[in-house]
Design a protein around this motif. Structure first.
Motif, PDB file in Angstrom:
ATOM      1  N   PHE A 181     -20.848 -11.638 -27.187  1.00 17.31           N
ATOM      2  CA  PHE A 181     -20.173 -10.388 -26.813  1.00 17.31           C
ATOM      3  C   PHE A 181     -19.720  -9.628 -28.068  1.00 17.31           C
ATOM      4  O   PHE A 181     -19.801  -8.393 -28.114  1.00 17.31           O
ATOM      5  CB  PHE A 181     -18.987 -10.686 -25.892  1.00 17.31           C
ATOM      6  N   PHE A 238     -27.783 -13.765 -21.973  1.00 15.15           N
ATOM      7  CA  PHE A 238     -27.719 -15.112 -21.391  1.00 15.15           C
ATOM      8  C   PHE A 238     -28.808 -15.317 -20.334  1.00 15.15           C
ATOM      9  O   PHE A 238     -29.346 -16.418 -20.211  1.00 15.15           O
ATOM     10  CB  PHE A 238     -26.325 -15.373 -20.808  1.00 15.15           C
ATOM     11  N   GLU A 296     -20.981  -5.665 -22.203  1.00 13.20           N
ATOM     12  CA  GLU A 296     -20.942  -6.753 -21.201  1.00 13.20           C
ATOM     13  C   GLU A 296     -22.285  -6.875 -20.500  1.00 13.20           C
ATOM     14  O   GLU A 296     -22.767  -7.977 -20.267  1.00 13.20           O
ATOM     15  CB  GLU A 296     -19.838  -6.483 -20.173  1.00 13.20           C
ATOM     16  N   SER A 335     -24.630  -8.450 -22.941  1.00 14.08           N
ATOM     17  CA  SER A 335     -24.319  -9.878 -23.136  1.00 14.08           C
ATOM     18  C   SER A 335     -24.867 -10.685 -21.969  1.00 14.08           C
ATOM     19  O   SER A 335     -25.434 -11.765 -22.143  1.00 14.08           O
ATOM     20  CB  SER A 335     -22.808 -10.100 -23.229  1.00 14.08           C
ATOM     21  N   GLN A 336     -24.685 -10.138 -20.774  1.00 15.07           N
ATOM     22  CA  GLN A 336     -25.209 -10.818 -19.575  1.00 15.07           C
ATOM     23  C   GLN A 336     -26.739 -10.932 -19.665  1.00 15.07           C
ATOM     24  O   GLN A 336     -27.315 -11.973 -19.372  1.00 15.07           O
ATOM     25  CB  GLN A 336     -24.792 -10.029 -18.338  1.00 15.07           C
TER      26      GLN A 336
END
Lengths: 192, 194
Positions: free
Chosen positions: A32, A53, A46, A49-50
């Motif tokens: 992040f 992953f 965000e 970042s999601q």
């Protein structure tokens, strides 16, 4: 006993996705941090970042256990941000909010000074071109070596050194300028 | 040491501790040069600021959102229970079919005796009719289109399981052989195929 990153990856690849939650927990801050400082907007950072992953989970089978998992996921984060910047042409926008730091153990005055210092350095980093910004973040904040950064960005090490050299000079100049502006503003306030 | 070399050392210092030789010469230069002392202080300040960059937290619930977005079955071992059960069913059908085949084959070998003793009786005709129409055609015309069985046989998960694939091949092979032998029996052992 806490499992290592490599053991968690093996666990996930054997069909237990709960191990991935632990990896997210371990690496959400660095991922992040990179996304936020590169994109300069929390919501977008965000989302990215999601995405980082989800990509990591999808391609986990391709992760090479000879390398550190942290380097691998930061490489995904770096590439994801650079792609997003290229698409959006995000360059040097200010951060969309002030970064709060832990102030529990410092006095009010010291906390204010620290906050001010953080604001200044974040602004200076934000003013760097994205290619230089990522090198500074990976080297100074994530503790990556020149070689690791070169591998992640797929550029020669000499280019990493060059970008870092220039970036540091630019940061120093930005900070100097910021200080002069602050002093000038303070003088104006005193005069009025 | 000149100011240019001093500037280079300042930047080098950000990568880690300096060599003893560099440090001594540089310290001497700094003590004599106000400009470089000021610059060194600026580099020092930048170095400290970069080292103290705070970690940033995503908003609460980030982990949960990531876990909700991934496919938890991506690396799961693919062997659905219903496919296993169906596979076993086909294996048993194959075994029973194979055993039936042996019985029918044995019956075919006793054909001469059958012909003299049994052929031509109403019971023989009735049994042959029942076997062909009810068992063979029943499977193809009645059971197969029934909801569920056809889906089972054509669903990817079913085909995906080698148990089921082998079982299906086994079943088809048994049915074909039964039909061939049945035709031989109904042809009265004369090698004719109806």
């Amino acid at each position: 006993m806490q499992l290592t990153d490599a053991q968690l990856v093996t666990k996930i690849l054997r069909g237990d996705p709960t191990g991935f939650q632990e990896l997210v927990s371990r690496y959400q801050k660095p991922v992040f941090g990179i996304c936020y400082r590169m994109m300069r907007q929390r919501e977008e950072a965000e989302d990215l970042s999601q995405e980082v992953f989800i990509k990591a989970y999808r391609y986990l089978g391709q992760y090479n256990h000879e390398h550190k998992f942290s380097s691998w996921i930061l490489k995904i984060a770096t590439n994801t941000c650079i792609d997003a910047i290229r698409k959006k042409r995000v360059d040097t926008l200010p951060l969309d909010e002030e970064i709060k730091t832990n102030q529990e153990d410092v006095s009010a005055e010291r906390a204010f000074l620290q906050e001010e210092a953080h604001r200044e350095i974040e602004a200076a980093i934000g003013s760097l071109p994205p290619d230089y910004r990522i090198v500074v973040l990976l080297y100074h904040h994530q503790g990556q070596s020149y070689q690791q950064i070169a591998d992640q960005l797929e550029i020669p090490m000499s280019m990493v050194k060059n970008r870092l050299f220039r970036a540091r000079k630019m940061l120093k100049e930005s900070l100097k300028k910021l200080k002069e502006e602050t002093l000038w503003t303070a003088e104006q306030v005193q005069k009025s | 040491m000149d100011c240019r070399t001093s500037s280079e050392i300042m930047i080098k210092q950000m990568d880690g501790p300096l060599a003893e030789a560099d440090m001594q010469g540089w310290q001497q230069h700094l003590s004599a040069c106000t400009k470089c002392r000021k610059e060194a202080a600026e580099w020092q300040q930048l170095s400290v600021m970069l080292a103290r960059l705070p970690d940033l937290d995503p908003s609460p619930g980030f982990e949960r959102r990531v876990m909700a977005a991934i496919d938890p079955m991506r690396y799961a071992v693919r062997q659905p229970q219903h496919a296993m059960n169906l596979g076993m069913l086909f294996i048993w059908i194959g075994i029973v079919g194979g055993a039936s085949l042996l019985v029918v084959e044995a019956a075919a070998r006793m054909q001469q005796w059958m012909m003299t003793w049994f052929q031509g009786t109403a019971l023989y005709r009735l049994l042959a009719f029942v076997y062909e129409f009810v068992v063979i055609r029943g499977i193809f015309y009645f059971l197969m289109p029934q909801k569920g069985l056809w889906d089972w046989l054509t669903r990817w998960e079913t085909v995906d399981s080698w148990w089921v694939t082998m079982g299906t091949l086994n079943l088809v092979m048994v049915l074909v052989l039964i039909k061939v032998i049945l035709d031989r029996i109904l042809a009265g052992g004369r090698g004719e195929v109806r």
